[in-house]
Design a protein around this motif. Structure first.
Motif, short mmCIF file in Angstrom:
data_model
loop_
_atom_site.label_atom_id
_atom_site.label_comp_id
_atom_site.label_asym_id
_atom_site.label_seq_id
_atom_site.Cartn_x
_atom_site.Cartn_y
_atom_site.Cartn_z
N PHE A 170 72.85 -19.98 -13.84
CA PHE A 170 73.16 -19.24 -12.62
C PHE A 170 72.56 -19.91 -11.39
O PHE A 170 71.51 -20.54 -11.47
CB PHE A 170 72.58 -17.81 -12.70
CG PHE A 170 73.26 -16.94 -13.70
CD1 PHE A 170 74.36 -16.19 -13.36
CD2 PHE A 170 72.79 -16.88 -15.00
CE1 PHE A 170 74.99 -15.39 -14.29
CE2 PHE A 170 73.40 -16.08 -15.94
CZ PHE A 170 74.50 -15.33 -15.58
N GLU A 171 73.25 -19.74 -10.27
CA GLU A 171 72.72 -20.07 -8.94
C GLU A 171 72.99 -18.86 -8.06
O GLU A 171 74.15 -18.50 -7.85
CB GLU A 171 73.41 -21.30 -8.36
CG GLU A 171 72.98 -22.60 -9.00
CD GLU A 171 73.67 -23.81 -8.39
OE1 GLU A 171 74.40 -23.65 -7.38
OE2 GLU A 171 73.48 -24.91 -8.92
N LYS A 172 71.93 -18.21 -7.59
CA LYS A 172 72.05 -17.02 -6.74
C LYS A 172 72.98 -15.97 -7.35
O LYS A 172 73.94 -15.53 -6.72
CB LYS A 172 72.53 -17.40 -5.34
CG LYS A 172 71.57 -18.31 -4.62
CD LYS A 172 72.05 -18.62 -3.23
CE LYS A 172 71.08 -19.57 -2.55
NZ LYS A 172 71.51 -19.92 -1.21
N ASN A 173 72.73 -15.60 -8.58
CA ASN A 173 73.48 -14.55 -9.29
C ASN A 173 74.95 -14.90 -9.57
O ASN A 173 75.75 -14.02 -9.83
CB ASN A 173 73.40 -13.21 -8.56
CG ASN A 173 71.99 -12.68 -8.52
OD1 ASN A 173 71.21 -12.92 -9.43
ND2 ASN A 173 71.66 -11.97 -7.47
N ILE A 174 75.30 -16.17 -9.48
CA ILE A 174 76.67 -16.60 -9.79
C ILE A 174 76.60 -17.58 -10.95
O ILE A 174 75.85 -18.56 -10.90
CB ILE A 174 77.34 -17.26 -8.57
CG1 ILE A 174 77.47 -16.25 -7.43
CG2 ILE A 174 78.69 -17.84 -8.94
CD1 ILE A 174 77.95 -16.83 -6.13
#
Length: 100
Positions: free
Chosen positions: A45-49
């Protein structure tokens, strides 16, 4: 464990890959990347994505990054385990699985 589901095609038993993925694999080469003999161990994940997955192929860890989306289809038992290993779930479940 459960029994493997088999399908009949032209009078022969075939598995899910042979029945559904293999016939269209070449048609969707830009959109679909099938990595056989691989097991996903974590969603990245990166920033909840969700942006990729960590997987192992023949015991070697590898990373696959998505251009657009990730589809999680690991079944009723493995999908929740994979989500917890990736840090998604209740704090109680994450603590029990020793996920930080």
């Amino acid at each position: 464990f459960s029994t493997n589901e088999n399908f009949i095609s032209f009078g022969r038993r075939v598995n899910t890959y042979s029945a559904y993925v293999k016939p269209v694999e070449g048609s969707y080469k830009e959109k679909l990347d099938v990595r056989r003999y691989s097991v996903v161990s974590k969603i990245l994940f990166e920033k909840n994505i969700a942006v990729g997955v960590l997987y192992h192929r023949h015991g070697i860890p590898r990373v696959a990054m998505a251009r657009k989306e990730i589809i999680l289809s690991a079944g009723a038992y493995v999908s929740p385990i994979l989500l917890i290993k990736s840090g998604i779930g209740s704090q109680q479940d994450l603590d029990a699985a020793k996920v930080t």
